[in-house]
Design a protein around this motif. Structure first.
Motif, PDB file in Angstrom:
ATOM      1  N   GLY A 197       0.826  -1.190   0.000  1.00 39.83           N
ATOM      2  CA  GLY A 197       0.000   0.000   0.000  1.00 39.83           C
ATOM      3  C   GLY A 197       0.862   1.242   0.000  1.00 39.83           C
ATOM      4  N   ASP A 198       0.252   2.352  -0.336  1.00 39.32           N
ATOM      5  CA  ASP A 198       0.974   3.621  -0.336  1.00 39.32           C
ATOM      6  C   ASP A 198       1.092   4.182   1.077  1.00 39.32           C
ATOM      7  OD1 ASP A 198       1.071   4.127  -3.394  1.00 39.32           O
ATOM      8  OD2 ASP A 198      -1.010   3.573  -2.967  1.00 39.32           O
ATOM      9  N   GLN A 199       0.139   3.808   1.936  1.00 43.61           N
ATOM     10  CA  GLN A 199       0.165   4.202   3.343  1.00 43.61           C
ATOM     11  C   GLN A 199      -0.202   2.960   4.160  1.00 43.61           C
ATOM     12  OE1 GLN A 199       0.944   7.475   3.817  1.00 43.61           O
ATOM     13  NE2 GLN A 199       0.721   8.004   1.651  1.00 43.61           N
ATOM     14  N   VAL A 200       0.459   2.781   5.295  1.00 44.80           N
ATOM     15  CA  VAL A 200       0.160   1.668   6.201  1.00 44.80           C
ATOM     16  C   VAL A 200      -0.198   2.261   7.565  1.00 44.80           C
ATOM     17  CG1 VAL A 200       1.058  -0.378   7.373  1.00 44.80           C
ATOM     18  CG2 VAL A 200       1.679   0.063   4.983  1.00 44.80           C
ATOM     19  N   LYS A 316       1.756  10.341  11.858  1.00 46.86           N
ATOM     20  CA  LYS A 316       2.875   9.729  11.128  1.00 46.86           C
ATOM     21  C   LYS A 316       3.971   9.261  12.089  1.00 46.86           C
ATOM     22  CE  LYS A 316       2.642  12.330   6.762  1.00 46.86           C
ATOM     23  NZ  LYS A 316       3.392  13.261   5.887  1.00 46.86           N
ATOM     24  N   VAL A 317       4.610   8.150  11.721  1.00 44.94           N
ATOM     25  CA  VAL A 317       5.795   7.684  12.448  1.00 44.94           C
ATOM     26  C   VAL A 317       7.008   8.404  11.868  1.00 44.94           C
ATOM     27  CG1 VAL A 317       7.257   5.712  12.993  1.00 44.94           C
ATOM     28  CG2 VAL A 317       4.768   5.443  12.924  1.00 44.94           C
ATOM     29  N   PRO A 318       7.734   9.160  12.675  1.00 47.22           N
ATOM     30  CA  PRO A 318       8.870   9.912  12.135  1.00 47.22           C
ATOM     31  C   PRO A 318       9.963   8.984  11.603  1.00 47.22           C
ATOM     32  CG  PRO A 318       8.868   9.969  14.552  1.00 47.22           C
ATOM     33  CD  PRO A 318       7.565   9.359  14.125  1.00 47.22           C
ATOM     34  N   GLY A 319      10.485   9.343  10.444  1.00 48.53           N
ATOM     35  CA  GLY A 319      11.581   8.581   9.857  1.00 48.53           C
ATOM     36  C   GLY A 319      11.148   7.394   9.020  1.00 48.53           C
ATOM     37  N   TYR A 320       9.843   7.154   8.943  1.00 49.64           N
ATOM     38  CA  TYR A 320       9.323   6.009   8.169  1.00 49.64           C
ATOM     39  C   TYR A 320       8.165   6.497   7.290  1.00 49.64           C
ATOM     40  CZ  TYR A 320      12.162   3.055  11.170  1.00 49.64           C
ATOM     41  OH  TYR A 320      13.223   2.487  11.825  1.00 49.64           O
ATOM     42  N   GLU A 321       8.503   7.028   6.166  1.00 47.04           N
ATOM     43  CA  GLU A 321       7.489   7.570   5.261  1.00 47.04           C
ATOM     44  C   GLU A 321       6.448   6.491   4.952  1.00 47.04           C
ATOM     45  OE1 GLU A 321       5.537  10.437   3.317  1.00 47.04           O
ATOM     46  OE2 GLU A 321       7.441  10.754   4.364  1.00 47.04           O
ATOM     47  N   GLY A 322       5.188   6.862   5.004  1.00 45.29           N
ATOM     48  CA  GLY A 322       4.110   5.932   4.675  1.00 45.29           C
ATOM     49  C   GLY A 322       3.568   5.151   5.854  1.00 45.29           C
ATOM     50  N   LEU A 323       4.178   5.279   7.044  1.00 49.17           N
ATOM     51  CA  LEU A 323       3.717   4.530   8.209  1.00 49.17           C
ATOM     52  C   LEU A 323       3.033   5.469   9.196  1.00 49.17           C
ATOM     53  CD1 LEU A 323       3.539   1.866   9.781  1.00 49.17           C
ATOM     54  CD2 LEU A 323       5.818   2.358  10.714  1.00 49.17           C
ATOM     55  N   TRP A 324       1.833   5.064   9.618  1.00 48.95           N
ATOM     56  CA  TRP A 324       1.002   5.870  10.500  1.00 48.95           C
ATOM     57  C   TRP A 324       0.559   5.028  11.698  1.00 48.95           C
ATOM     58  CZ3 TRP A 324      -0.938  10.852   8.824  1.00 48.95           C
ATOM     59  CH2 TRP A 324      -0.596  11.193   7.500  1.00 48.95           C
ATOM     60  N   LEU A 325       0.224   5.709  12.793  1.00 47.71           N
ATOM     61  CA  LEU A 325      -0.322   5.053  13.978  1.00 47.71           C
ATOM     62  C   LEU A 325      -1.709   5.586  14.310  1.00 47.71           C
ATOM     63  CD1 LEU A 325       2.742   5.165  16.457  1.00 47.71           C
ATOM     64  CD2 LEU A 325       2.149   3.373  14.808  1.00 47.71           C
ATOM     65  N   ASN A 326      -2.564   4.689  14.753  1.00 46.77           N
ATOM     66  CA  ASN A 326      -3.822   5.058  15.420  1.00 46.77           C
ATOM     67  C   ASN A 326      -4.061   3.959  16.453  1.00 46.77           C
ATOM     68  OD1 ASN A 326      -6.158   6.275  16.206  1.00 46.77           O
ATOM     69  ND2 ASN A 326      -7.264   5.996  14.273  1.00 46.77           N
ATOM     70  N   PHE A 344      -7.582  11.166  12.557  1.00 44.90           N
ATOM     71  CA  PHE A 344      -6.633  10.433  11.713  1.00 44.90           C
ATOM     72  C   PHE A 344      -6.919  10.689  10.236  1.00 44.90           C
ATOM     73  CE2 PHE A 344      -5.152   7.078   9.083  1.00 44.90           C
ATOM     74  CZ  PHE A 344      -3.853   6.896   9.525  1.00 44.90           C
ATOM     75  N   ALA A 345      -8.185  10.581   9.839  1.00 43.51           N
ATOM     76  CA  ALA A 345      -8.534  10.800   8.433  1.00 43.51           C
ATOM     77  C   ALA A 345      -8.179  12.219   7.993  1.00 43.51           C
ATOM     78  CB  ALA A 345     -10.021  10.525   8.220  1.00 43.51           C
ATOM     79  N   ASP A 346      -8.423  13.193   8.872  1.00 39.80           N
ATOM     80  CA  ASP A 346      -8.079  14.574   8.537  1.00 39.80           C
ATOM     81  C   ASP A 346      -6.573  14.708   8.280  1.00 39.80           C
ATOM     82  OD1 ASP A 346     -10.717  15.339   8.901  1.00 39.80           O
ATOM     83  OD2 ASP A 346     -10.406  16.067  10.951  1.00 39.80           O
ATOM     84  N   LEU A 347      -5.765  14.069   9.127  1.00 43.60           N
ATOM     85  CA  LEU A 347      -4.315  14.167   8.970  1.00 43.60           C
ATOM     86  C   LEU A 347      -3.853  13.493   7.689  1.00 43.60           C
ATOM     87  CD1 LEU A 347      -3.237  13.413  12.660  1.00 43.60           C
ATOM     88  CD2 LEU A 347      -3.154  15.625  11.490  1.00 43.60           C
ATOM     89  N   LEU A 348      -4.353  12.292   7.411  1.00 46.09           N
ATOM     90  CA  LEU A 348      -3.904  11.559   6.228  1.00 46.09           C
ATOM     91  C   LEU A 348      -4.355  12.251   4.932  1.00 46.09           C
ATOM     92  CD1 LEU A 348      -3.518   7.816   5.841  1.00 46.09           C
ATOM     93  CD2 LEU A 348      -4.747   9.021   4.046  1.00 46.09           C
TER      94      LEU A 348
END
Length: 366
Positions: A197-200, A316-326, A344-348
């Protein structure tokens, strides 16, 4: 981001499902992966009070999410019911807190936050809840507190999600690690193969810390066991939620009464125990003596995603483009889900966030 991109959501609890729902309704392609069946961990096991148990004991970060969610829950339930025919049963009963040590703090918090919580004579609590035990001397009350029937919320969310275009759900599909290319996360490895995926989004509840550790990152989210019991009574047996000494009774519309819950640090062991059963029964009878003659029709344990101060990680997880936390909602995943997942949706999506995202940002916290 563009609507053609695919988002992989790791975890199918209420946070993962509602995250996916919010993104899919904006036209994104979403894949949800769950290690078992969706919503069968803490989302199923919890009580579903749409409030932190003691809201005045939490930080402003938790309060902000809780207030937004409490106001939003009725319309979320109506939307899901209309879409699926499955009613999440947001049931507004009010809540009595009994014999608090920090009653003054509670009242000061309510005045400061503009919440309708007030001190009442304990006799009025007994009038409202005739089955209440005799051993209580003080009471405060908030009229607009609801509970949601969480197994039905999960069922309704799943049905609504699967009715949307561009949504794929893989159950019994445990994620084993992340696919990293350069400095970016471009998917996950599962027992069934790669999912790209483009975002995880990591929304795996109590398992989130373990998964992030595979990248060498320390996320202080750990399992905290909670046990509950269930009685079946007449539908009019208990009119209101009651809470004393850390234990609560929650009435469902059909007469089921939930009593919870324990707090145990036992790793990933969620075996129900006789000692917890005895303790919960004792609390039930202290709160509501008539339950001494009622049958326990259910006893289970779940694993909460424990986190420092119960403040979730959203962003977003810093230093890991495309990786997010919720993740990391601890005892309040059901309470905080609507606000957390909208934020979360607003941020992404790059929208104006519904509340200030700063307190939840992973940067500086992992």
């Amino acid at each position: 981001m563009t609507k053609q991109q695919q988002v992989v959501v790791v975890g199918g609890g209420v946070i993962g499902l509602l995250t996916a729902f919010n993104l899919a309704t904006q036209g994104l392609t979403v894949v949800v992966l769950d290690r078992s069946s969706v919503g069968q961990e803490s989302s199923w096991a919890g009580g579903g009070i749409v409030s932190p148990l003691y809201p005045w004991r939490y930080s402003p970060a938790v309060t902000a999410l809780a207030h937004w969610s409490q106001d939003f829950y009725p319309q979320l339930a109506q939307r899901l019911f209309a879409a699926t025919g499955v009613d999440p049963e947001v049931h507004t009963t009010g809540l009595y807190w009994l014999d608090l040590d920090d009653e003054a703090d509670a009242l000061a918090w309510a005045a400061r936050e503009g919440r309708p919580l007030s001190k009442v004579d304990v006799s009025s609590a007994r009038d409202a809840v005739p089955v209440l035990g005799a051993g209580f001397a003080e009471a405060i009350y908030m009229a607009n507190v609801a509970n949601v029937r969480n197994p039905r919320l999960i069922k309704s969310l799943k049905a609504a999600l699967l009715a949307l275009p561009g949504v794929t759900l893989h159950e019994q599909c445990a994620v084993q690690g992340f696919i990293q290319e350069g400095g970016s996360i471009v998917g996950v490895n599962t027992a069934q193969g790669e999912v790209r995926g483009d975002q995880v989004v990591l929304a795996a509840g109590a398992w989130s810390g373990e998964l992030l550790a595979s990248l060498g990152l320390t996320l202080p989210v750990e399992p905290v066991k909670g046990q509950m019991i269930l009685y079946k009574c007449a539908s009019d047996f208990l009119s209101c939620m009651v809470l004393a000494k850390g234990r609560y009774a929650i009435p469902r519309r059909d007469g089921h009464i939930l009593i919870g819950s324990t707090l145990e640090h036992e790793g990933f062991d969620k075996t129900p125990t006789e000692s917890a059963l005895d303790s919960l029964k004792a609390s039930a009878v202290e709160l509501i003596p008539a339950l001494a003659d009622a049958e326990v029709v259910g006893h289970w344990a779940g694993l909460r995603p424990g986190s420092p101060e119960g403040i979730p990680y959203i962003g977003k997880v810093p230093g890991y483009e495309g990786l997010w936390l919720n993740c990391g909602h601890y005892r309040n995943g059901l309470v905080l889900a609507p606000a957390s997942c909208q934020l979360f949706a607003d941020l992404l999506l790059g929208h104006e966030p519904v509340i200030d995202p700063a307190p939840y940002a992973p940067t500086g916290r992992i």
